[in-house]
Design an enzyme around this catalytic site. Structure first.
Site, PDB file in Angstrom:
ATOM      1  N   TYR A   1       0.846  -1.204   0.000  1.00 52.76           N
ATOM      2  CA  TYR A   1       0.000   0.000   0.000  1.00 52.76           C
ATOM      3  C   TYR A   1       0.875   1.245   0.000  1.00 52.76           C
ATOM      4  O   TYR A   1       2.071   1.192   0.279  1.00 52.76           O
ATOM      5  CB  TYR A   1      -0.936   0.021   1.210  1.00 52.76           C
ATOM      6  CG  TYR A   1      -0.238   0.234   2.530  1.00 52.76           C
ATOM      7  CD1 TYR A   1       0.063   1.520   2.977  1.00 52.76           C
ATOM      8  CD2 TYR A   1       0.140  -0.839   3.328  1.00 52.76           C
ATOM      9  CE1 TYR A   1       0.723   1.714   4.177  1.00 52.76           C
ATOM     10  CE2 TYR A   1       0.805  -0.645   4.529  1.00 52.76           C
ATOM     11  CZ  TYR A   1       1.094   0.643   4.946  1.00 52.76           C
ATOM     12  OH  TYR A   1       1.754   0.843   6.131  1.00 52.76           O
ATOM     13  N   CYS A   2       0.237   2.375  -0.307  1.00 55.43           N
ATOM     14  CA  CYS A   2       0.889   3.676  -0.218  1.00 55.43           C
ATOM     15  C   CYS A   2      -0.149   4.675   0.290  1.00 55.43           C
ATOM     16  O   CYS A   2      -1.015   4.308   1.078  1.00 55.43           O
ATOM     17  CB  CYS A   2       1.487   4.091  -1.567  1.00 55.43           C
ATOM     18  SG  CYS A   2       0.262   4.304  -2.887  1.00 55.43           S
ATOM     19  N   ALA A   3      -0.095   5.909  -0.160  1.00 56.49           N
ATOM     20  CA  ALA A   3      -1.059   6.907   0.310  1.00 56.49           C
ATOM     21  C   ALA A   3      -2.371   6.836  -0.475  1.00 56.49           C
ATOM     22  O   ALA A   3      -3.453   6.872   0.104  1.00 56.49           O
ATOM     23  CB  ALA A   3      -0.468   8.307   0.218  1.00 56.49           C
TER      24      ALA A   3
ATOM     25  N   VAL B   1      -3.301   3.307   2.383  1.00 58.82           N
ATOM     26  CA  VAL B   1      -3.183   2.966   3.799  1.00 58.82           C
ATOM     27  C   VAL B   1      -4.497   3.224   4.530  1.00 58.82           C
ATOM     28  O   VAL B   1      -4.817   2.551   5.495  1.00 58.82           O
ATOM     29  CB  VAL B   1      -2.006   3.730   4.462  1.00 58.82           C
ATOM     30  CG1 VAL B   1      -2.251   5.232   4.462  1.00 58.82           C
ATOM     31  CG2 VAL B   1      -1.747   3.226   5.873  1.00 58.82           C
TER      32      VAL B   1
END
Length: 93
Positions: free
Chosen positions: A62-64, A90
């Site tokens: 995941y990331c932002a 996230v």
């Protein structure tokens, strides 16, 4: 998949032993992350694949917002990690 479905699937995979991989910057990671997550920024992922585990390791990434996680998922798959689940953000955790 809905955010709820993404969350449920990611949590199930991590509970079963998948690595939860945060590909945001270290600063973003320090601002908050799920407890079991490991941080390897997407820009460093190619050079740090050994930290992910041997090829075949199951990974939830995941990331932002989903852009960097999509890039990381593609890189992981091309590098011998066929079981990669892209949680995208996230916030879905």
């Amino acid at each position: 998949m809905t955010p709820k479905e993404l969350s449920e699937k990611a949590r199930q995979l991590v509970a079963e032993g998948a690595l939860l991989l945060d590909v945001r910057t270290p600063d973003e990671f320090r601002q908050g992350h799920p407890e079991p997550a490991r941080n390897i920024p997407v820009q460093e992922l190619q050079q740090r694949l050994a930290e992910v585990g041997p090829p075949g390791t199951k990974v939830v990434v995941y990331c932002a917002s989903g852009g960097r996680s999509a890039m990381a998922a593609g890189l992981l798959r091309r590098s011998g990690y066929p079981d990669v689940f892209d949680l995208k953000s996230v916030s879905y955790w």
